[in-house]
Scaffold this motif. Structure first.
Motif, short mmCIF file in Angstrom:
data_model
loop_
_atom_site.label_atom_id
_atom_site.label_comp_id
_atom_site.label_asym_id
_atom_site.label_seq_id
_atom_site.Cartn_x
_atom_site.Cartn_y
_atom_site.Cartn_z
N THR A 183 -43.32 -113.78 -52.97
CA THR A 183 -43.40 -114.60 -54.22
C THR A 183 -43.51 -113.58 -55.34
N SER B 235 -39.38 -116.72 -57.52
CA SER B 235 -39.91 -116.32 -58.86
C SER B 235 -39.21 -117.03 -59.77
N ARG B 236 -39.57 -117.10 -61.08
CA ARG B 236 -38.97 -117.69 -62.13
C ARG B 236 -37.67 -116.98 -62.45
N ASP C 120 -41.41 -122.14 -60.68
CA ASP C 120 -42.69 -121.65 -61.49
C ASP C 120 -43.83 -122.04 -60.53
N LEU C 121 -44.37 -121.09 -59.74
CA LEU C 121 -45.43 -121.53 -58.75
C LEU C 121 -46.73 -122.19 -59.14
N SER C 122 -46.91 -121.95 -60.52
CA SER C 122 -47.93 -122.60 -61.33
C SER C 122 -47.94 -124.17 -61.41
N SER D 21 -47.27 -113.04 -56.32
CA SER D 21 -47.28 -113.48 -57.58
C SER D 21 -48.49 -113.69 -58.28
N SER E 235 -53.51 -121.26 -66.47
CA SER E 235 -52.05 -121.21 -65.70
C SER E 235 -52.62 -120.01 -64.66
N ASP F 88 -53.77 -121.42 -61.64
CA ASP F 88 -53.03 -122.21 -60.87
C ASP F 88 -52.07 -121.20 -60.05
N LEU F 89 -51.52 -120.11 -60.77
CA LEU F 89 -50.76 -119.11 -60.08
C LEU F 89 -51.44 -118.15 -59.25
N ASN F 90 -52.64 -117.70 -59.63
CA ASN F 90 -53.24 -116.57 -58.62
C ASN F 90 -54.13 -117.37 -57.42
N ALA G 28 -51.60 -121.65 -56.30
CA ALA G 28 -50.35 -121.46 -55.44
C ALA G 28 -50.50 -120.86 -54.20
#
Length: 274
Positions: free
Chosen positions: A16, A43-44, A61-63, A93, A111, A114-116, A119
């Motif tokens: 990621t 990845s975006r 967008d993994l978030s 990511s 956000s 959500d990502l760190n 996800a």
């Protein structure tokens, strides 16, 4: 030679955030030792390099929980389309946001969680049944910020503390299975992280602290070596290792005060540089 032989066991590698930074360097390092492997980048942004004839970029967008779920389903199909072999998942990511919590945008902080955090758990959990069937390794990129509270990077440090503790616990949960985890804790690394976190200039110049600041290529090389050795935890660099060790042994309130003073000084230097 040991690395070359070890990585032949993998048929699919998923990274990621592999379009830049540490993730990009990990993909390139893997390509050097296992050029025929199937590489999947989540990845975006599309990577500026070739993922190989069987590689695939998944723009996501993994978030976004819904987008992650859809991509995970595609990944499982991709894995099953490749002949038997182990799977390597690298949860890389993540981003930070530098400043006093009252001054930062709440939407960006959420956000980041959500990502760190979310996800990492979500993607790993969705792929885990396939990994348990095929065998493999889950690599989770945490940070030396995971070892103590980090004023001015409060949410980022807390998110990485979660990743470190969750990853180590997951490794124990998986004991006796065909899957294990590696938790990687880099220190300050030369990448786009600092720019994305809001630093006008990197807080360290290359060579300013030998053993503390590293290039993403150095972190990637150590990560591959740790995977091949079967390590469960990697703190990159001897100075980072010492700082993390002593930071974890000192009273938390004192460590937080000291960390705050260091990061406050960085903040003042950022204002002068702007």
């Amino acid at each position: 030679m040991k690395q070359l032989e070890y990585f032949k066991r993998f048929s699919v590698i998923i990274v990621t955030g592999g379009s830049s930074g540490i993730g990009c360097s990990i993909i390139k390092a893997i390509q050097n030792v296992a050029p025929d492997i199937t590489l999947c980048n989540l990845s975006r942004s599309k990577p500026a390099f070739f993922l190989g004839p069987t590689g695939q970029h998944f723009p996501v967008d993994l978030s976004d929980a819904t987008a992650l779920a859809d991509t995970a389903s595609e990944l499982i199909k991709k894995i099953h389309s490749v002949p038997n072999g182990e799977v390597l998942l690298v949860n890389n990511s993540g981003f930070g946001d530098y400043g006093r919590m009252p001054d930062l945008e709440l939407k960006k902080q959420l956000s980041m969680i959500d990502l760190n955090v979310r996800a990492v758990v979500d993607l790993t959990a969705r792929l885990l049944p396939t990994l348990l069937e095929r065998g493999g390794v889950v690599v989770n990129i945490a940070s030396t910020a995971a070892f103590q509270p980090t004023p001015y990077l409060a949410t980022y440090g807390a998110s990485k503390a979660f990743v470190r503790n969750w990853s180590l616990a997951l490794n124990e949960d998986l004991r006796g299975s065909k899957v294990r985890t590696l938790t990687v804790c880099p220190g300050p690394t030369q990448s786009n992280f600092f720019k994305a976190a809001g630093f006008a200039t990197p807080p360290m110049k290359k060579g300013s602290a030998p053993g503390l600041d590293m290039s993403s290529e150095e972190v990637a090389a150590r990560t591959l070596n740790a995977i091949a050795k079967g390590q469960a935890l990697l703190v990159t660099g001897w100075m980072n290792h010492c700082i993390s060790f002593f930071g974890s042994k000192m009273p938390l309130v004192a460590v937080t005060r000291i960390g705050g003073a260091i990061l406050r000084k960085m903040r003042l230097e950022q204002h002068r540089a702007q």
